[in-house]
Design a protein around this motif. Sequence first.
Motif, PDB file in Angstrom:
ATOM      1  N   ASN A   4       0.793  -1.221   0.025  1.00 39.10           N
ATOM      2  CA  ASN A   4      -0.171  -0.157  -0.039  1.00 39.10           C
ATOM      3  C   ASN A   4       0.922   1.242  -0.003  1.00 39.10           C
ATOM      4  O   ASN A   4       0.523   2.103  -0.690  1.00 39.10           O
ATOM      5  N   PHE A   5       1.851   1.085   0.685  1.00 42.56           N
ATOM      6  CA  PHE A   5       2.729   2.661   0.684  1.00 42.56           C
ATOM      7  C   PHE A   5       3.524   2.539  -0.320  1.00 42.56           C
ATOM      8  O   PHE A   5       3.725   3.833  -0.875  1.00 42.56           O
ATOM      9  N   ALA A   6       3.828   1.574  -1.015  1.00 48.81           N
ATOM     10  CA  ALA A   6       4.670   1.457  -2.214  1.00 48.81           C
ATOM     11  C   ALA A   6       3.739   2.083  -3.532  1.00 48.81           C
ATOM     12  O   ALA A   6       4.161   2.966  -4.204  1.00 48.81           O
ATOM     13  N   PHE A  11       2.183   6.926  -6.730  1.00 50.38           N
ATOM     14  CA  PHE A  11       0.917   7.703  -6.987  1.00 50.38           C
ATOM     15  C   PHE A  11       1.447   9.072  -6.919  1.00 50.38           C
ATOM     16  O   PHE A  11       1.268   9.928  -7.766  1.00 50.38           O
ATOM     17  N   TYR A  12       2.121   9.410  -5.747  1.00 48.75           N
ATOM     18  CA  TYR A  12       2.546  10.596  -5.394  1.00 48.75           C
ATOM     19  C   TYR A  12       3.758  11.419  -6.388  1.00 48.75           C
ATOM     20  O   TYR A  12       3.805  12.601  -6.846  1.00 48.75           O
ATOM     21  N   ARG A  13       4.630  10.446  -6.460  1.00 50.95           N
ATOM     22  CA  ARG A  13       5.785  10.589  -7.531  1.00 50.95           C
ATOM     23  C   ARG A  13       5.131  10.938  -8.888  1.00 50.95           C
ATOM     24  O   ARG A  13       5.416  11.936  -9.726  1.00 50.95           O
ATOM     25  N   ARG A  17       5.266  14.452 -11.176  1.00 50.55           N
ATOM     26  CA  ARG A  17       6.015  14.748 -12.383  1.00 50.55           C
ATOM     27  C   ARG A  17       5.043  15.127 -13.550  1.00 50.55           C
ATOM     28  O   ARG A  17       5.644  15.466 -14.473  1.00 50.55           O
ATOM     29  N   ARG A  18       3.755  15.332 -13.383  1.00 51.78           N
ATOM     30  CA  ARG A  18       2.867  15.811 -14.476  1.00 51.78           C
ATOM     31  C   ARG A  18       3.305  17.438 -14.544  1.00 51.78           C
ATOM     32  O   ARG A  18       3.509  18.129 -13.658  1.00 51.78           O
ATOM     33  N   GLU A  19       2.935  17.698 -15.913  1.00 53.66           N
ATOM     34  CA  GLU A  19       3.411  18.866 -16.301  1.00 53.66           C
ATOM     35  C   GLU A  19       2.162  19.799 -16.599  1.00 53.66           C
ATOM     36  O   GLU A  19       2.013  20.983 -16.873  1.00 53.66           O
TER      37      GLU A  19
END
Length: 146
Positions: A4-6, A11-13, A17-19
């Motif tokens: 779950n943490f992975a 998801f947060y990473r 990174r979305r522009e």
Amino acid sequence: MIANFAVLAYFYRLMARRETEHTAQTPPDLAEAATFLRSLPGKRVLMLPTMYADFVSYGADKAVVWGGHSGDLTKFAEFFPVLRKPLDYFAQRYAVDYVVIDETYVLPARLGIESSIAALGRFGTIAVYEFVSRPAALQPDLAAYS
């Protein structure tokens, strides 16, 4: 639990990174554009995309064409989620002085308004334009929303 943490970390990473489509934050250049607008004499602004309307209204101290704040959304229907009329129509109907466009959202050429506007300022991807053909007076049954 480790899985779950992975997944959350991934998801947060991915989101960081979305522009594009960072709707949870305001573009940094929008504050500069709002400050610039505050110094201009006109009273009414059209903001594209509309999600920045509140920020521009507050930061520029101008009325922004926006109809999503009250219970009656009928005036908003011709404007959102898609423009159903040419932008010149809205400029005339609501006596809009300026249009502020995040050009990562849409370009003026795509809107077909190049002959109606003059560039006043550019702040990164945010452009401030003035309608050069003066719109008619605000129709009595309408109001710009702020």
